[in-house]
Design a protein around this motif. Structure first.
Motif, PDB file in Angstrom:
ATOM      1  N   ARG A  38       0.828  -1.207   0.000  1.00 44.61           N
ATOM      2  CA  ARG A  38       0.000   0.000   0.000  1.00 44.61           C
ATOM      3  C   ARG A  38       0.862   1.257   0.000  1.00 44.61           C
ATOM      4  N   ALA A  39       1.897   1.280   0.822  1.00 41.93           N
ATOM      5  CA  ALA A  39       2.753   2.469   0.895  1.00 41.93           C
ATOM      6  C   ALA A  39       3.481   2.706  -0.417  1.00 41.93           C
ATOM      7  N   ASN A  40       3.876   1.643  -1.127  1.00 39.66           N
ATOM      8  CA  ASN A  40       4.490   1.798  -2.435  1.00 39.66           C
ATOM      9  C   ASN A  40       3.525   2.418  -3.426  1.00 39.66           C
ATOM     10  N   VAL A  41       2.280   1.946  -3.418  1.00 38.22           N
ATOM     11  CA  VAL A  41       1.284   2.477  -4.357  1.00 38.22           C
ATOM     12  C   VAL A  41       0.980   3.945  -4.049  1.00 38.22           C
ATOM     13  N   GLU A  42       0.989   4.308  -2.767  1.00 35.34           N
ATOM     14  CA  GLU A  42       0.665   5.675  -2.359  1.00 35.34           C
ATOM     15  C   GLU A  42       1.845   6.627  -2.484  1.00 35.34           C
ATOM     16  N   PHE A  43       3.033   6.099  -2.745  1.00 34.38           N
ATOM     17  CA  PHE A  43       4.248   6.906  -2.584  1.00 34.38           C
ATOM     18  C   PHE A  43       4.211   8.209  -3.373  1.00 34.38           C
ATOM     19  N   GLY A  44       3.829   8.171  -4.638  1.00 42.09           N
ATOM     20  CA  GLY A  44       3.843   9.372  -5.461  1.00 42.09           C
ATOM     21  C   GLY A  44       2.774  10.392  -5.106  1.00 42.09           C
ATOM     22  N   LEU A  45       1.887  10.034  -4.182  1.00 45.86           N
ATOM     23  CA  LEU A  45       0.792  10.930  -3.809  1.00 45.86           C
ATOM     24  C   LEU A  45       1.126  11.781  -2.592  1.00 45.86           C
ATOM     25  N   THR A  46       2.276  11.522  -1.969  1.00 49.07           N
ATOM     26  CA  THR A  46       2.655  12.242  -0.751  1.00 49.07           C
ATOM     27  C   THR A  46       4.002  12.937  -0.949  1.00 49.07           C
TER      28      THR A  46
ATOM     29  N   LEU B 104      -0.261   4.201 -11.917  1.00 45.78           N
ATOM     30  CA  LEU B 104      -1.622   4.657 -12.229  1.00 45.78           C
ATOM     31  C   LEU B 104      -2.228   5.520 -11.118  1.00 45.78           C
ATOM     32  N   ALA B 105      -1.648   5.471  -9.930  1.00 52.71           N
ATOM     33  CA  ALA B 105      -2.251   6.159  -8.782  1.00 52.71           C
ATOM     34  C   ALA B 105      -2.296   7.670  -8.962  1.00 52.71           C
ATOM     35  N   CYS B 106      -1.343   8.222  -9.718  1.00 52.74           N
ATOM     36  CA  CYS B 106      -1.281   9.680  -9.888  1.00 52.74           C
ATOM     37  C   CYS B 106      -2.164  10.181 -11.022  1.00 52.74           C
TER      38      CYS B 106
ATOM     39  N   PRO C 138      -2.373  11.003   1.604  1.00 53.43           N
ATOM     40  CA  PRO C 138      -3.184  11.226   0.397  1.00 53.43           C
ATOM     41  C   PRO C 138      -4.543  11.799   0.759  1.00 53.43           C
ATOM     42  N   SER C 139      -5.160  12.487  -0.182  1.00 52.61           N
ATOM     43  CA  SER C 139      -6.510  13.003   0.032  1.00 52.61           C
ATOM     44  C   SER C 139      -7.506  11.848   0.068  1.00 52.61           C
ATOM     45  N   HIS C 140      -8.741  12.157   0.468  1.00 42.11           N
ATOM     46  CA  HIS C 140      -9.782  11.135   0.517  1.00 42.11           C
ATOM     47  C   HIS C 140     -10.000  10.527  -0.869  1.00 42.11           C
ATOM     48  N   GLU C 141     -10.014  11.383  -1.909  1.00 40.23           N
ATOM     49  CA  GLU C 141     -10.203  10.888  -3.274  1.00 40.23           C
ATOM     50  C   GLU C 141      -9.037  10.006  -3.706  1.00 40.23           C
ATOM     51  N   GLN C 142      -7.841  10.397  -3.324  1.00 42.57           N
ATOM     52  CA  GLN C 142      -6.668   9.597  -3.671  1.00 42.57           C
ATOM     53  C   GLN C 142      -6.683   8.251  -2.961  1.00 42.57           C
ATOM     54  N   ARG C 143      -7.111   8.239  -1.704  1.00 38.03           N
ATOM     55  CA  ARG C 143      -7.197   6.968  -0.979  1.00 38.03           C
ATOM     56  C   ARG C 143      -8.216   6.045  -1.638  1.00 38.03           C
ATOM     57  N   ASP C 144      -9.324   6.622  -2.109  1.00 36.01           N
ATOM     58  CA  ASP C 144     -10.325   5.813  -2.815  1.00 36.01           C
ATOM     59  C   ASP C 144      -9.729   5.217  -4.091  1.00 36.01           C
TER      60      ASP C 144
END
Length: 256
Positions: A97-105, A154-156, A112-118
């Motif tokens: 999860r932290a790897n997928v979220e990395f570019g969002l922080t 794709l997360a960004c 990440p924002s609520h929309e980004q977490r979704d």
């Protein structure tokens, strides 16, 4: 649409490499094909903002990311380009999860924002990673690591997805199923793809158009869907594109 015309020189004490790449396509899945050292990765890095061309321009979906003459050079972080590196470049100390979220922080944005977490939740579910979201990369198979890297890209919400030989590190037995999975994923998320490969089978199974590199130049453009090929030199001389046999073996022959 991808539209680029760039020149870039790399040199050190032993070697000098000059890239001069020009391509324009509206294909949803385009491939850069050719041997190692021919300029494919350098071209991808220029699009992502990791290398700065010495001349030319780069436009994606109508937005200019780089224009030497116009003094435009959008920072890489602002280009909305998803990049999947050849060896995936996962952070070994971070969970899935932290790897997928990395570019969002960042240092000033810790969560990440609520929309980004979704979106992250949707990506984890889509790639079958929810059950292993707390696992570290070392506990994952090669195919699972690729899914994590693709989810991170794709997360960004990128406008284009750049893939640098995504199947090179995988067991050959897995490649067919992962090609199909990649094609389905790109269709699901509706993002154009520019992929590097030196495997003709990737071109046959995935590409709509292929650009063949040799020694820093694009020498050939193959319309895979319609079975046509044009040499860039012949095109510059005003000659018509030559038809090719769309059968698998003939296409591979044109790829070399």
């Amino acid at each position: 649409m991808i539209d680029l015309d760039i020149q870039l020189t790399l040199s050190d004490a032993r070697r000098r490499f000059e890239l001069s790449a020009r391509l324009s396509t509206e294909a949803r899945f385009a491939v850069l094909y050719g041997p190692s050292g021919s300029g494919k990765t350098t071209t991808l890095q220029a699009i992502a903002g990791l290398q700065q061309p010495t001349a030319g321009r780069i436009c994606i979906d109508g937005q200019t990311l780089f224009d030497h003459a116009g003094n435009i050079n959008v920072p890489g972080r602002q280009r909305r380009v998803g990049y999947l590196f050849q060896q995936y470049a996962l952070f070994p100390h971070l969970s899935v999860r932290a790897n997928v979220e990395f570019g969002l922080t960042s240092w000033y944005k810790r969560r990440p924002s609520h929309e980004q977490r979704d979106r992250v939740e949707a990506l984890l579910e889509s790639f079958g990673l929810s059950a292993m979201e707390n696992s570290l990369p070392r506990s994952l198979s090669g195919g699972q690591q690729q899914r994590v890297a693709l989810a991170r890209a794709l997360a960004c919400e990128p406008r284009i997805l750049l893939l640098d030989e995504p199947f090179a590190a995988l067991n050959p037995m897995l490649k067919d199923s992962l090609r199909a999975e990649l094609a389905a994923t790109c269709q699901q998320w509706g993002i154009p793809v520019l992929m590097i490969t030196h495997d003709p089978e990737d071109v046959v199974q995935l590409a709509q158009v292929a650009f063949v590199f040799e020694a820093g130049r694009i020498v050939r453009e193959i319309d895979v869907e319609n079975g046509r090929m044009k040499e860039h030199l012949a095109q510059s001389l005003g000659q018509s594109p030559a038809p090719i046999d769309p059968r698998r073996q003939k296409l591979k022959a044109w790829l070399g």
